[in-house]
Scaffold this motif. Structure first.
Motif, mmCIF file in Angstrom:
data_model
loop_
_atom_site.group_PDB
_atom_site.id
_atom_site.type_symbol
_atom_site.label_atom_id
_atom_site.label_comp_id
_atom_site.label_asym_id
_atom_site.label_seq_id
_atom_site.Cartn_x
_atom_site.Cartn_y
_atom_site.Cartn_z
ATOM 1 N N THR A 29 39.104 32.152 37.137
ATOM 2 C CA THR A 29 38.827 32.804 38.414
ATOM 3 C C THR A 29 39.957 32.559 39.406
ATOM 4 O O THR A 29 40.409 33.482 40.092
ATOM 5 C CB THR A 29 37.491 32.298 38.987
ATOM 6 O OG1 THR A 29 36.457 32.555 38.033
ATOM 7 C CG2 THR A 29 37.165 32.981 40.299
ATOM 8 N N ILE A 33 42.429 35.425 41.075
ATOM 9 C CA ILE A 33 42.590 35.554 42.522
ATOM 10 C C ILE A 33 44.059 35.448 42.908
ATOM 11 O O ILE A 33 44.558 36.244 43.719
ATOM 12 C CB ILE A 33 41.736 34.504 43.257
ATOM 13 C CG1 ILE A 33 40.255 34.851 43.105
ATOM 14 C CG2 ILE A 33 42.112 34.409 44.728
ATOM 15 C CD1 ILE A 33 39.309 33.772 43.590
ATOM 16 N N ILE A 37 46.281 38.376 44.693
ATOM 17 C CA ILE A 37 47.049 38.153 45.919
ATOM 18 C C ILE A 37 48.509 38.509 45.706
ATOM 19 O O ILE A 37 49.151 39.135 46.565
ATOM 20 C CB ILE A 37 46.895 36.682 46.397
ATOM 21 C CG1 ILE A 37 45.467 36.457 46.890
ATOM 22 C CG2 ILE A 37 47.909 36.340 47.479
ATOM 23 C CD1 ILE A 37 45.147 35.012 47.186
#
Length: 44
Positions: A29, A33, A37
């Motif tokens: 996870t 992320i 980004i």
């Protein structure tokens, strides 16, 4: 048939498997992320 006695089974293997699974999912996870980004910053 034997009577069931709650809390008598050795679950160390199951606990280790669960801990490994949680570690893998949390790292995955975080990786996703960070990748999202990065994509947002690069503008791809």
């Amino acid at each position: 048939m034997a009577d069931h006695k709650h809390g008598e089974m050795d679950i160390t293997v199951q606990e280790k498997t669960f801990d490994s699974f949680i570690w893998f999912v949390s790292r995955g996870t975080i990786g996703i992320i960070v990748f999202l980004i990065f994509l947002a910053l690069v503008g791809a």
